[in-house]
Design an enzyme around this catalytic site. Structure first.
Site: not given
Length: 298
Positions: A64, A216, A219-220, A232
Site C-alpha cells: 500500500y 470493499f 461500495g456497489g 439488482p
C-alpha cells in the site's frame, strides 16, 4: 444512532487477540478515491482519531504505497509506540517492486522478505496477523496455496508471525489452509451486492470459528443476490436508501451495518483518509437493522 465507538458492534477474537468488529482499512490513506495524493497530516489524524474512537484492528500491507505515501510508514508515524490492544493485520503473497509494478511471492525466502519488510516498516518485532493473499487480481485462479501457506506456517514457528489468515480465496483454499495451520481470518471482497457467492465461505468461517473480513463492502459491485431480481444493483441502491431514511443514516452506514449483521464473526474494515468519513463509518457500529430492514436489503 448516537454511539460513536468501534466497540458498539461487539468484539471477535483473532487467535489470542480481541478486536472490535469495526476496524479500519489503510489503503485509502495513501491516495484519494480519484487517485490524487492524500494529505499526509490528515492521514495521520485519521489514524490517531480511529484509535481514540475504539478502532483496534487496522488492515494494511507493505504494497500500500504511492509515489508520496506509504500506509505502513503512516501507521508507524501516527501510532507508535502502539497501544497494547492494537492488532495490525497485513498481507503477503502479493507485493510491488520499487517502481510500483505488482509481483508475486512464491518461495519461502520471497515470503520471508515480504514479512520482514512489513516488520521493518511497522517497527515491530513480529506481525500480529499475516494473510496469504493469492492472485494479483480478483479471479482467484492460482490453484493450490499449499507450498506458500506451509512456508508462512514455518515463519510463524520461527516467531516472525503471531497468527495466519488467507485472502482473495475460494472455499477450497479455506479447507486446504486449515489442513496446514490454524487460520484466524479469511479476507475477501464481499458486500451487499458484491461476491455474494461467498456467503458459503462466510458460513464455513462461522462454523469453524474463523473471522470473515470483507473488504470493499461499502461500495456497489457486480450483480449479486438481492431482494429484487431485475436490475439488482439499482434495486439494492433503492433498498439501501429506504433503510437509511428510516434510521437517519447514510447509505454507506447501512451497507456497513448490513455487513456486520452477517454474523458475530464478520469484521468490517472500511477505508478512508477523511476524518468525517471515519466518524461516520465508526458510528455505523451502533446501527441496528431490523428484520424488516434485512429482508428488504436481501
Amino acid at each position: 444512532m448516537t454511539t460513536i465507538h468501534a466497540g458498539a458492534a461487539g468484539t471477535w477474537t483473532l487467535g489470542d487477540r480481541t478486536v472490535n468488529r469495526l476496524g479500519l482499512g489503510a489503503m485509502r490513506l495513501i491516495s484519494k478515491a480519484d487517485g490524487s495524493p492524500s494529505d499526509r497530516a490528515q492521514a495521520v489524524e485519521v489514524l490517531q482519531q480511529a484509535v481514540e474512537l475504539g478502532v483496534n484492528h487496522i488492515d494494511t500491507a507493505s504494497f500500500y504505497f504511492s509515489s508520496l505515501r506509504s500506509a505502513n510508514e503512516l501507521i508507524n508515524t501516527a501510532l507508535a509506540p502502539y497501544p497494547d490492544d492494537l492488532v495490525l493485520t497485513t498481507k503477503v503473497g502479493t507485493g510491488r517492486d520499487p517502481s510500483g509494478a505488482f509481483i508475486g511471492a512464491h518461495t519461502k525466502e520471497e515470503l520471508r522478505g515480504q514479512v520482514e519488510e512489513n516488520i521493518r516498516q511497522l517497527g515491530l518485532d513480529r506481525l500480529d496477523v499475516v494473510n496469504l493473499r493469492i492472485g494479483l487480481d480478483l479471479e482467484r485462479g492460482e490453484g493450490s496455496l499449499k507450498a506458500r501457506f506451509e512456508a508462512l506456517a514455518e515463519l510463524r514457528e520461527e516467531g516472525l508471525i503471531r497468527h495466519l489468515g488467507i485472502s482473495n480465496v475460494g472455499l477450497e483454499h479455506v479447507e486446504e489452509a486449515l489442513s496446514i495451520a490454524p487460520v484466524v481470518c479469511v479476507q475477501n471482497q464481499y458486500g451487499l451486492t458484491i461476491r455474494r457467492e461467498d456467503d458459503a465461505i462466510r458460513q464455513v468461517c462461522a462454523e469453524r470459528g474463523i473471522a470473515f473480513v470483507p473488504f470493499f463492502s461499502v461500495g456497489g459491485g457486480p450483480a449479486g443476490v438481492t431482494a429484487v431480481a431485475d436490475a439488482p444493483e439499482e434495486a439494492a441502491d433503492r433498498a439501501v436508501a429506504e433503510v437509511a431514511a428510516r434510521h437517519g443514516a447514510s447509505p454507506s452506514q447501512v451497507r456497513l451495518a448490513w455487513t456486520l449483521h452477517q454474523g458475530p464473526h464478520v469484521l468490517a474494515i472500511p477505508g478512508t483518509g477523511n476524518p468525517a468519513h471515519l466518524r461516520e463509518n465508526v458510528a455505523a457500529a451502533a446501527l441496528r437493522l431490523t428484520e424488516e430492514d434485512l429482508a428488504l436489503l436481501g
